[in-house]
Motif scaffolding. Structure first.
Motif, PDB file in Angstrom:
ATOM      1  N   UNK A  47       0.873  -1.170   0.000  1.00 14.85           N
ATOM      2  CA  UNK A  47       0.000   0.000   0.000  1.00 14.85           C
ATOM      3  C   UNK A  47       0.910   1.220   0.000  1.00 14.85           C
ATOM      4  N   UNK A  48       0.855   1.974  -1.102  1.00 16.29           N
ATOM      5  CA  UNK A  48       1.760   3.098  -1.325  1.00 16.29           C
ATOM      6  C   UNK A  48       0.971   4.401  -1.429  1.00 16.29           C
ATOM      7  N   UNK A  64       0.197   1.597   5.949  1.00 19.74           N
ATOM      8  CA  UNK A  64       0.885   2.114   4.765  1.00 19.74           C
ATOM      9  C   UNK A  64       2.291   1.505   4.728  1.00 19.74           C
ATOM     10  N   UNK A  65       2.708   1.047   3.549  1.00 24.94           N
ATOM     11  CA  UNK A  65       4.021   0.420   3.409  1.00 24.94           C
ATOM     12  C   UNK A  65       5.108   1.409   2.996  1.00 24.94           C
ATOM     13  N   UNK A  66       4.784   2.330   2.093  1.00 26.68           N
ATOM     14  CA  UNK A  66       5.767   3.274   1.556  1.00 26.68           C
ATOM     15  C   UNK A  66       5.042   4.564   1.178  1.00 26.68           C
ATOM     16  N   UNK A 110      10.181   7.941   0.076  1.00 23.60           N
ATOM     17  CA  UNK A 110      11.023   8.144  -1.098  1.00 23.60           C
ATOM     18  C   UNK A 110      10.726   9.530  -1.649  1.00 23.60           C
ATOM     19  N   UNK A 111      11.767  10.310  -1.860  1.00 24.17           N
ATOM     20  CA  UNK A 111      11.624  11.639  -2.441  1.00 24.17           C
ATOM     21  C   UNK A 111      11.839  11.557  -3.941  1.00 24.17           C
ATOM     22  N   UNK A 112      11.046  12.313  -4.695  1.00 25.29           N
ATOM     23  CA  UNK A 112      11.278  12.410  -6.133  1.00 25.29           C
ATOM     24  C   UNK A 112      11.236  13.882  -6.529  1.00 25.29           C
ATOM     25  N   UNK A 162      10.466   1.346  -4.622  1.00 26.13           N
ATOM     26  CA  UNK A 162       9.366   1.184  -3.665  1.00 26.13           C
ATOM     27  C   UNK A 162       9.422  -0.200  -3.019  1.00 26.13           C
ATOM     28  N   UNK A 163       9.595  -1.233  -3.832  1.00 25.01           N
ATOM     29  CA  UNK A 163       9.649  -2.599  -3.310  1.00 25.01           C
ATOM     30  C   UNK A 163      10.865  -2.806  -2.408  1.00 25.01           C
TER      31      UNK A 163
END
Length: 130
Positions: free
Chosen positions: A6-7, A50-52, A81-83, A117-118
């Protein structure tokens, strides 16, 4: 560990958020779009599974790093994770030092995006079980 993640995708650019959601869903994961940092904080508070979280660095009212700090105050193990489209402005090393699980420069390769993500989720799972 359930293979379905769940992202949360946090981006004020709806087209980018939709594209990211489709990439995540094609891999069999669940994607929730948060159009603002406030929405993301509310989702994490309410849905503790929430996973990520993947967030744009440049957001109105709060940067991705500020969001990272707020989310880690709720759950310090949550991978974030930043983008960004401005990779030259902010270094990967600095993002990681400040607690990001990873840092992705736009435009990005779809496989690299989903693998990041994984990988972040696996790292969290491994830490929880050691």
């Amino acid at each position: 560990m359930d293979s379905r993640l769940k992202v949360i995708i946090v981006d004020d650019d709806n087209a980018m958020a939709q594209m990211c959601a489709k990439l995540i869903q094609r891999r069999g994961h669940s994607a929730i779009i948060a159009g603002s940092c406030r929405d993301a904080i509310a989702i994490v508070r309410e849905a503790r599974d929430i996973d990520v979280v993947i967030t744009d660095f440049q957001m109105p009212h709060m940067t991705g790093l500020q969001l990272l700090a707020r989310l880690h105050a709720i759950d310090e193990t949550l991978p974030i994770i930043l983008m960004t489209g401005h990779a030259e402005v902010f270094s990967t090393d600095r993002a990681i030092a400040l607690g990001a699980a990873d840092y992705i420069a736009k435009p990005f390769d779809s496989d690299t995006f989903v693998h990041s993500i994984e990988r972040a989720s696996r790292s969290r799972h491994n830490l929880a079980h050691n």
